[in-house]
Write a protein that holds these residues in place. Structure first.
Motif, PDB file in Angstrom:
ATOM      1  N   GLY A 104      44.942  30.976  51.705  1.00  0.00           N
ATOM      2  CA  GLY A 104      45.271  32.382  51.869  1.00  0.00           C
ATOM      3  C   GLY A 104      44.100  33.260  51.483  1.00  0.00           C
ATOM      4  O   GLY A 104      43.173  32.812  50.797  1.00  0.00           O
ATOM      5  N   LEU A 105      44.145  34.488  51.912  1.00  0.00           N
ATOM      6  CA  LEU A 105      43.069  35.422  51.622  1.00  0.00           C
ATOM      7  C   LEU A 105      43.122  35.852  50.163  1.00  0.00           C
ATOM      8  O   LEU A 105      44.163  36.272  49.656  1.00  0.00           O
ATOM      9  CB  LEU A 105      43.188  36.644  52.531  1.00  0.00           C
ATOM     10  N   VAL A 106      42.000  35.722  49.490  1.00  0.00           N
ATOM     11  CA  VAL A 106      41.871  36.158  48.097  1.00  0.00           C
ATOM     12  C   VAL A 106      41.095  37.468  48.089  1.00  0.00           C
ATOM     13  O   VAL A 106      40.037  37.580  48.712  1.00  0.00           O
ATOM     14  CB  VAL A 106      41.143  35.085  47.249  1.00  0.00           C
ATOM     15  N   ARG A 107      41.624  38.451  47.371  1.00  0.00           N
ATOM     16  CA  ARG A 107      40.978  39.764  47.327  1.00  0.00           C
ATOM     17  C   ARG A 107      40.756  40.223  45.886  1.00  0.00           C
ATOM     18  O   ARG A 107      41.570  39.933  45.002  1.00  0.00           O
ATOM     19  CB  ARG A 107      41.856  40.835  48.005  1.00  0.00           C
ATOM     20  N   HIS A 108      39.660  40.915  45.718  1.00  0.00           N
ATOM     21  CA  HIS A 108      39.446  41.667  44.482  1.00  0.00           C
ATOM     22  C   HIS A 108      38.778  42.968  44.883  1.00  0.00           C
ATOM     23  O   HIS A 108      37.616  42.987  45.293  1.00  0.00           O
ATOM     24  CB  HIS A 108      38.563  40.910  43.495  1.00  0.00           C
ATOM     25  N   GLY A 109      39.537  44.057  44.783  1.00  0.00           N
ATOM     26  CA  GLY A 109      39.023  45.325  45.270  1.00  0.00           C
ATOM     27  C   GLY A 109      38.817  45.245  46.772  1.00  0.00           C
ATOM     28  O   GLY A 109      39.708  44.857  47.526  1.00  0.00           O
ATOM     29  N   SER A 110      37.611  45.563  47.222  1.00  0.00           N
ATOM     30  CA  SER A 110      37.306  45.503  48.651  1.00  0.00           C
ATOM     31  C   SER A 110      36.695  44.166  49.061  1.00  0.00           C
ATOM     32  O   SER A 110      36.428  43.933  50.243  1.00  0.00           O
ATOM     33  CB  SER A 110      36.321  46.631  49.014  1.00  0.00           C
ATOM     34  N   ASP A 111      36.488  43.298  48.088  1.00  0.00           N
ATOM     35  CA  ASP A 111      35.880  41.996  48.381  1.00  0.00           C
ATOM     36  C   ASP A 111      36.952  41.003  48.824  1.00  0.00           C
ATOM     37  O   ASP A 111      38.039  40.937  48.241  1.00  0.00           O
ATOM     38  CB  ASP A 111      35.151  41.438  47.150  1.00  0.00           C
ATOM     39  N   GLU A 112      36.631  40.223  49.851  1.00  0.00           N
ATOM     40  CA  GLU A 112      37.542  39.213  50.362  1.00  0.00           C
ATOM     41  C   GLU A 112      36.879  37.842  50.278  1.00  0.00           C
ATOM     42  O   GLU A 112      35.684  37.701  50.532  1.00  0.00           O
ATOM     43  CB  GLU A 112      37.925  39.516  51.822  1.00  0.00           C
ATOM     44  N   TYR A 113      37.682  36.829  49.929  1.00  0.00           N
ATOM     45  CA  TYR A 113      37.194  35.459  49.789  1.00  0.00           C
ATOM     46  C   TYR A 113      38.104  34.540  50.613  1.00  0.00           C
ATOM     47  O   TYR A 113      39.238  34.267  50.227  1.00  0.00           O
ATOM     48  CB  TYR A 113      37.181  35.039  48.320  1.00  0.00           C
ATOM     49  N   GLU A 114      37.586  34.112  51.751  1.00  0.00           N
ATOM     50  CA  GLU A 114      38.392  33.336  52.689  1.00  0.00           C
ATOM     51  C   GLU A 114      38.284  31.825  52.470  1.00  0.00           C
ATOM     52  O   GLU A 114      39.104  31.067  52.981  1.00  0.00           O
ATOM     53  CB  GLU A 114      37.977  33.661  54.127  1.00  0.00           C
ATOM     54  N   ILE A 159      40.348  30.577  37.280  1.00  0.00           N
ATOM     55  CA  ILE A 159      39.431  30.622  38.415  1.00  0.00           C
ATOM     56  C   ILE A 159      38.154  29.844  38.119  1.00  0.00           C
ATOM     57  O   ILE A 159      37.833  29.551  36.967  1.00  0.00           O
ATOM     58  CB  ILE A 159      39.086  32.073  38.799  1.00  0.00           C
ATOM     59  N   GLY A 160      37.433  29.519  39.198  1.00  0.00           N
ATOM     60  CA  GLY A 160      36.150  28.829  39.067  1.00  0.00           C
ATOM     61  C   GLY A 160      35.019  29.779  38.734  1.00  0.00           C
ATOM     62  O   GLY A 160      35.165  31.005  38.792  1.00  0.00           O
ATOM     63  N   SER A 161      33.856  29.202  38.395  1.00  0.00           N
ATOM     64  CA  SER A 161      32.717  30.015  37.959  1.00  0.00           C
ATOM     65  C   SER A 161      32.169  30.908  39.065  1.00  0.00           C
ATOM     66  O   SER A 161      31.611  31.973  38.793  1.00  0.00           O
ATOM     67  CB  SER A 161      31.606  29.112  37.432  1.00  0.00           C
ATOM     68  N   TYR A 162      32.342  30.488  40.344  1.00  0.00           N
ATOM     69  CA  TYR A 162      31.834  31.313  41.442  1.00  0.00           C
ATOM     70  C   TYR A 162      32.571  32.645  41.504  1.00  0.00           C
ATOM     71  O   TYR A 162      31.942  33.717  41.572  1.00  0.00           O
ATOM     72  CB  TYR A 162      31.969  30.580  42.774  1.00  0.00           C
ATOM     73  N   LEU A 163      33.900  32.609  41.494  1.00  0.00           N
ATOM     74  CA  LEU A 163      34.674  33.852  41.532  1.00  0.00           C
ATOM     75  C   LEU A 163      34.425  34.701  40.292  1.00  0.00           C
ATOM     76  O   LEU A 163      34.332  35.934  40.372  1.00  0.00           O
ATOM     77  CB  LEU A 163      36.165  33.547  41.657  1.00  0.00           C
ATOM     78  N   ALA A 164      34.323  34.035  39.140  1.00  0.00           N
ATOM     79  CA  ALA A 164      34.093  34.787  37.898  1.00  0.00           C
ATOM     80  C   ALA A 164      32.813  35.591  37.970  1.00  0.00           C
ATOM     81  O   ALA A 164      32.745  36.731  37.510  1.00  0.00           O
ATOM     82  CB  ALA A 164      34.052  33.823  36.715  1.00  0.00           C
ATOM     83  N   ARG A 165      31.789  34.989  38.569  1.00  0.00           N
ATOM     84  CA  ARG A 165      30.508  35.675  38.658  1.00  0.00           C
ATOM     85  C   ARG A 165      30.461  36.670  39.808  1.00  0.00           C
ATOM     86  O   ARG A 165      30.018  37.810  39.655  1.00  0.00           O
ATOM     87  CB  ARG A 165      29.389  34.642  38.838  1.00  0.00           C
ATOM     88  N   ASP A 166      30.914  36.239  41.004  1.00  0.00           N
ATOM     89  CA  ASP A 166      30.747  37.074  42.187  1.00  0.00           C
ATOM     90  C   ASP A 166      31.751  38.223  42.232  1.00  0.00           C
ATOM     91  O   ASP A 166      31.405  39.343  42.624  1.00  0.00           O
ATOM     92  CB  ASP A 166      30.892  36.207  43.444  1.00  0.00           C
ATOM     93  N   ALA A 167      32.996  37.951  41.847  1.00  0.00           N
ATOM     94  CA  ALA A 167      34.029  38.988  41.947  1.00  0.00           C
ATOM     95  C   ALA A 167      34.104  39.869  40.712  1.00  0.00           C
ATOM     96  O   ALA A 167      34.390  41.067  40.803  1.00  0.00           O
ATOM     97  CB  ALA A 167      35.399  38.331  42.198  1.00  0.00           C
ATOM     98  N   PHE A 168      33.834  39.286  39.522  1.00  0.00           N
ATOM     99  CA  PHE A 168      34.030  40.028  38.272  1.00  0.00           C
ATOM    100  C   PHE A 168      32.759  40.206  37.453  1.00  0.00           C
ATOM    101  O   PHE A 168      32.813  40.726  36.339  1.00  0.00           O
ATOM    102  CB  PHE A 168      35.085  39.315  37.410  1.00  0.00           C
ATOM    103  N   THR A 178      44.247  39.281  44.009  1.00  0.00           N
ATOM    104  CA  THR A 178      45.453  39.045  44.809  1.00  0.00           C
ATOM    105  C   THR A 178      45.257  37.822  45.689  1.00  0.00           C
ATOM    106  O   THR A 178      44.162  37.579  46.214  1.00  0.00           O
ATOM    107  CB  THR A 178      45.792  40.255  45.703  1.00  0.00           C
ATOM    108  N   ILE A 179      46.329  37.042  45.828  1.00  0.00           N
ATOM    109  CA  ILE A 179      46.350  35.880  46.718  1.00  0.00           C
ATOM    110  C   ILE A 179      47.486  36.104  47.705  1.00  0.00           C
ATOM    111  O   ILE A 179      48.658  36.209  47.311  1.00  0.00           O
ATOM    112  CB  ILE A 179      46.582  34.572  45.938  1.00  0.00           C
ATOM    113  N   GLU A 198      29.850  29.795  47.430  1.00  0.00           N
ATOM    114  CA  GLU A 198      31.092  29.984  48.182  1.00  0.00           C
ATOM    115  C   GLU A 198      31.522  28.677  48.843  1.00  0.00           C
ATOM    116  O   GLU A 198      30.716  27.990  49.478  1.00  0.00           O
ATOM    117  CB  GLU A 198      30.904  31.061  49.244  1.00  0.00           C
ATOM    118  N   GLY A 199      32.787  28.334  48.686  1.00  0.00           N
ATOM    119  CA  GLY A 199      33.310  27.123  49.294  1.00  0.00           C
ATOM    120  C   GLY A 199      33.025  25.846  48.519  1.00  0.00           C
ATOM    121  O   GLY A 199      33.467  24.772  48.919  1.00  0.00           O
ATOM    122  N   SER A 200      32.298  25.946  47.408  1.00  0.00           N
ATOM    123  CA  SER A 200      31.961  24.759  46.622  1.00  0.00           C
ATOM    124  C   SER A 200      33.095  24.417  45.663  1.00  0.00           C
ATOM    125  O   SER A 200      34.149  25.052  45.653  1.00  0.00           O
ATOM    126  CB  SER A 200      30.663  24.990  45.841  1.00  0.00           C
TER     127      SER A 200
END
Length: 409
Positions: A104-114, A159-168, A178-179, A198-200
């Motif tokens: 599903g689409l993951v969002r934080h603010g205007s950022d989307e993580y597919e 969450i994983g380290s990628y989202l922690a760094r890139d989104a927050f 949001t999921i 991304e995707g790792s």
């Protein structure tokens, strides 16, 4: 003429025509180098996979259920059934976690993580004593899911380290994402496991399995991860799980149960088979190299016919001539084998860095390992090929009539 003299003559003959000698050795060099590279990469991959399985733990048991909700069977098992099995046999089973994969689409603010992987698990998925999840990851910040989180279907996530760094920006605890439009609060962050891209393996989210089922809109779980009480009880634990599932489904075709030890053995068997096939393919180069040595030795016999006639007229016997040419062929292939071994080791080290970079594992990950046994066998085979293919020219030289050889122009 003893072995030492024959060996010196062989080396002198090779040095007389260096380019021809190098071209003669080329097939042996390529074949031996290919065998060294293949065995080194195979050993390195085997060690790498074994380390990955060791991180998961030798007592992990994976249970896959086929066709639930798809019409294969009206009989089903649910997480409560699996929990009941663990409670019934605590001496063999230490815990179980449903494992629900969702997208599903993951969002934080205007950022989307597919491309983020979303997994629904229970609190048992994280082993606090080992400090690892059942998939081998470790917790970096905050906490993992608790029994209350899972029991009450709370919208919390790790969450994983990628989202922690890139989104927050590295400050994820207490934040919300949001999921599929449902808000989840971040309560923990996993340590970097892959390469934080991304995707790792670092682009993941863990949520309570009940929440994942709601997101999927399904009422069943088709994958469970069990842990046996210890390594020695793994087979008994597997048997208990299979017995319980058979009671429900009345057919072995409805489920698949495999322990991590069996997974490791299956992977090792597949890798060994693949290595054997590749080594046989590489051995074709050794065959071509042997034919090249035979051809060049036949030419050498023709070029040195008068020399053979002179030696025979001075008392040299056929076996002396034969041994000289066999030693020369063996020396040629042995030198080619040594060069091939050196080239193979160098290329294995180069490929180690390339593969480690591609996997994102660094110096502690994949390492190609040339073994002493593999090197010894490669060298022995190269010498054997030279002697085998050198025997025909050597035998031809030994049978030359000294009178005809002396008259040869």
């Amino acid at each position: 003429m003893n072995f030492t003299q024959s060996f010196r003559l062989a080396v002198k003959s090779l040095l007389t025509s260096k380019m021809r000698a190098l071209l003669t050795m080329l097939g042996i060099i390529i074949g031996v180098a290919a065998v060294i590279i293949i065995t080194s990469l195979g050993n390195g991959m085997q060690n790498y996979m074994n380390r990955q399985f060791e991180q998961l733990g030798a007592n992990l048991i994976q249970v896959q259920l086929w066709g639930l909700g798809g019409g294969m069977s009206s009989r089903t098992v649910d997480p409560d059934d699996m929990y009941e099995l663990v409670d019934k046999y605590p001496q063999y089973l230490s815990g179980v976690s449903p494992y629900v994969m969702t997208q599903g689409l993951v969002r934080h603010g205007s950022d989307e993580y597919e491309h983020t992987s979303i997994y629904g698990v229970s609190e048992f998925f994280y082993d606090a004593d080992r400090g690892q999840t059942l998939s081998g990851g470790s917790l970096g910040e905050g906490r993992f899911l608790s029994y209350i989180d899972v029991d009450r279907y709370q919208n919390v996530c790790v969450i994983g380290s990628y989202l922690a760094r890139d989104a927050f920006g590295g400050d994820a605890l207490g934040q919300t994402l949001t999921i599929k439009g449902t808000p989840f609060t971040v309560i923990g962050v996993m340590s970097e496991y892959a390469d934080s891209t991304e995707g790792s393996g670092d682009d993941v989210i863990y949520i309570p399995y009940g929440s994942a089922m709601r997101l999927n809109g399904t009422g069943w779980v088709d994958l469970y991860l069990f842990n046996s009480a210890d390594n020695d009880t793994s087979n008994v634990a597997k048997g208990l799980i299979e017995s319980r599932l058979y009671q429900t489904f009345q057919t072995e075709d409805a489920y698949f149960v495999m322990s991590s030890a069996e997974m490791m053995d299956a992977m090792d068997s597949m890798l060994n088979t693949l290595m054997m096939i590749l080594i046989l393919i590489a051995a074709i180069s050794l065959l071509v190299g042997g034919i090249g040595i035979m051809n060049i030795m036949l030419v050498s016999v023709t070029e040195r016919t008068r020399e053979i006639g002179i030696r025979k007229s001075l008392g040299a016997k056929g076996r002396d001539i034969r041994s000289q040419f066999i030693i020369e062929a063996g020396t040629t292939s042995a030198i080619g084998g040594i060069i091939g071994i050196g080239l193979g080791i160098v290329m294995a080290n180069v490929l180690t860095n390339v593969i480690a970079f591609a996997l994102g594992t660094g110096n502690d990950g994949f390492v190609a390992v040339p073994t002493l046994g593999g090197i010894a066998v490669s060298f022995g085979v190269s010498v054997g090929v030279g002697i085998l293919f050198g025997y025909l020219p050597a035998n031809k030289a030994a049978r030359l009539n000294p009178i005809d050889a002396l008259r040869y122009d």
